[in-house]
Scaffold this active site. Structure first.
Site, short mmCIF file in Angstrom:
data_model
loop_
_atom_site.label_atom_id
_atom_site.label_comp_id
_atom_site.label_asym_id
_atom_site.label_seq_id
_atom_site.Cartn_x
_atom_site.Cartn_y
_atom_site.Cartn_z
N THR A 64 -4.27 -5.11 1.62
CA THR A 64 -5.50 -5.74 1.40
C THR A 64 -5.37 -6.74 0.25
O THR A 64 -4.34 -6.86 -0.53
CB THR A 64 -6.71 -4.57 1.18
OG1 THR A 64 -6.54 -4.02 -0.01
CG2 THR A 64 -6.76 -3.74 2.27
N ASP A 65 -6.40 -7.59 -0.02
CA ASP A 65 -6.46 -8.46 -1.08
C ASP A 65 -6.33 -7.66 -2.47
O ASP A 65 -5.84 -8.12 -3.39
CB ASP A 65 -7.72 -9.13 -1.28
CG ASP A 65 -7.73 -10.31 0.02
OD1 ASP A 65 -6.68 -10.59 0.47
OD2 ASP A 65 -8.90 -10.78 0.29
N CYS A 66 -7.10 -6.42 -2.56
CA CYS A 66 -7.19 -5.65 -3.71
C CYS A 66 -5.72 -4.81 -3.92
O CYS A 66 -5.52 -4.38 -5.07
CB CYS A 66 -8.50 -5.00 -4.06
SG CYS A 66 -8.76 -4.10 -2.49
N TYR A 67 -5.37 -4.49 -2.72
CA TYR A 67 -4.05 -3.53 -2.65
C TYR A 67 -3.02 -4.36 -2.00
O TYR A 67 -3.01 -3.85 -0.64
CB TYR A 67 -4.53 -2.17 -2.05
CG TYR A 67 -5.23 -1.23 -2.96
CD1 TYR A 67 -4.99 -1.16 -4.47
CD2 TYR A 67 -6.59 -1.07 -2.62
CE1 TYR A 67 -5.77 -0.25 -5.06
CE2 TYR A 67 -7.31 -0.06 -3.29
CZ TYR A 67 -7.13 0.11 -4.69
OH TYR A 67 -7.87 0.88 -5.30
N PRO A 68 -2.24 -5.16 -2.48
CA PRO A 68 -1.17 -5.83 -1.78
C PRO A 68 0.16 -5.23 -1.57
O PRO A 68 0.76 -5.71 -0.36
CB PRO A 68 -0.95 -7.09 -2.78
CG PRO A 68 -1.32 -6.50 -4.02
CD PRO A 68 -2.39 -5.54 -3.92
#
Length: 390
Positions: free
Chosen positions: A142-146
């Protein structure tokens, strides 16, 4: 001292006596003889606290842990410790490891007689012994958890958070397991020979916590306990808690009844009292050591804690046919005293009795908790909410 003491006390008053080094503390084993000798009224005046203990397989146990973030950040949806699957469907880098989960290399469908499995209980013990454990984690991006994958060694010291969160411990009574079928079967109660040749049983009898407080008058949310060699807490009723079992004249349940949900900091614990367990032909579990102090608030609590092995009746059930098919048939009862004798008669057959709970370790736990209280290192806590028991 006995002449000045009252038969009714509060936990606050008992704690004040502990603080001053004046509390009279007995193990549950010692209390049996004390009540028999003095009677419940005088015992209630003289004794302040009774310590209990049990060391037994407690399958519904597990580790709630956080393994910490490192750049780039991650939301772990799949987690393994030493290749044992954990539940990662929580948030970020939180996960839960169940004690009975087996290694992905040794799934339950490959466990067979003569082979020992490795699982969650063993990982918990390895961590507690300071051993490095291999962590693997995977996730979608995800964008916050790459971050997509992570693999590294972790130790108990390196984990930011590691708490045992056990959904169901300290059964108040449990089945005495026999096997009426014609073949050996492999169960969470251990191997059972055909034709009722052995009878396996659990709990610590007169030392067992919930036999000493059968109506849970003093045990509830927030009760401070000995847990795995450290301090833990009761956080409520355990799963499968049965508040309305049939009872004998002492108020003791005649079937599996009360259970407790417990929590405790793994970093405070001692591997002597937390041990991974492999049950041949069945799978894995965790031996947990738990001790609960029972405050002697009045004559009734003195009477309850005077329970002996001869008072406890355990239900005998057939694991060859009845149990796996959901048939809740009780074939009879055996007292804990009879079970400790080495053999019982079931359906006119002699069955060798086999404990899966260690009585000597249970007594050690009760003695250790007694020592903590006498030394002023452990104080009792008021339950903040009751657990149903009627």
């Amino acid at each position: 001292m006995a002449g000045k003491a009252s038969t009714t006390k509060t936990i606050a008053e008992i704690n004040e006596r502990i603080k001053k080094g004046k509390a009279v503390v007995l193990t549950a084993e010692e209390m049996v003889e004390t009540v028999r000798r003095l009677g419940k009224t005088k015992a209630a005046k003289e004794v302040d606290v009774v310590t209990t203990g049990t060391f037994s397989p407690m399958c519904s146990s597990g580790l709630l842990f956080n393994f910490g973030q490192e750049p780039p950040l991650m939301r772990a949806s799949q987690v393994w410790l030493n290749n044992v699957p954990c539940h990662g469907g929580l948030a970020a880098v939180d996960a839960y490891l169940g004690a009975t989960e087996t290694s992905a290399d040794d799934p339950l469908n490959k466990v067979y007689p003569g082979r020992f499995a490795y699982g969650g209980g063993h990982v918990i013990e390895d961590l507690l012994r300071g051993k490095p454990v291999r962590l693997r984690a995977r996730s979608y991006v995800t964008d916050c958890y790459p971050r997509k994958e992570l693999e590294k060694d972790v130790t108990l010291a390196s984990l930011p958070f590691a708490q045992l969160l056990n959904p169901r411990n300290c059964y108040q009574n449990y089945n005495c397991a026999v096997n009426m079928s014609g073949r050996t079967i492999y169960t969470y109660m251990g191997p059972l020979k055909p034709g009722c040749r052995n009878a396996n049983y659990a709990t610590a009898g007169q030392l067992s916590p919930l036999f000493n407080d059968p109506y849970l008058r003093t045990i509830g949310l927030g009760t401070r306990i000995f847990m795995g060699g450290g301090i833990g807490y009761v956080i409520g009723a355990g799963t499968q808690h049965n508040p309305k079992p049939p009872r004998n004249e002492r108020g003791l349940p005649l079937t599996a009844a009360g259970t407790l949900m417990l929590k405790g900091d793994l970093k405070q614990m001692n591997p002597r009292y937390v041990r991974g367990l492999s049950l041949v032909g069945y799978g894995c579990s965790l031996n947990m050591g738990v001790g609960i102090p029972i405050p002697i608030l009045d004559e009734d609590m003195a009477w309850f804690t005077g329970v002996s092995d001869a008072d406890i009746q355990m239900p005998i059930k057939d694991y060859g046919f009845d149990y796996p098919n959901g048939v809740n048939r009780v074939m009879g009862h055996a007292t804990f005293e009879e079970l400790k004798s080495g053999s019982i008669i079931v359906n006119e057959r002699t069955a060798q009795t086999v404990p899966v709970t260690s009585y000597c370790m249970s007594l050690e736990i009760a003695e250790e908790l007694k020592k903590w209280i006498q030394e002023g290192k452990f104080f009792l806590s008021e339950p903040q909410d009751k657990i149903p028991s009627m």
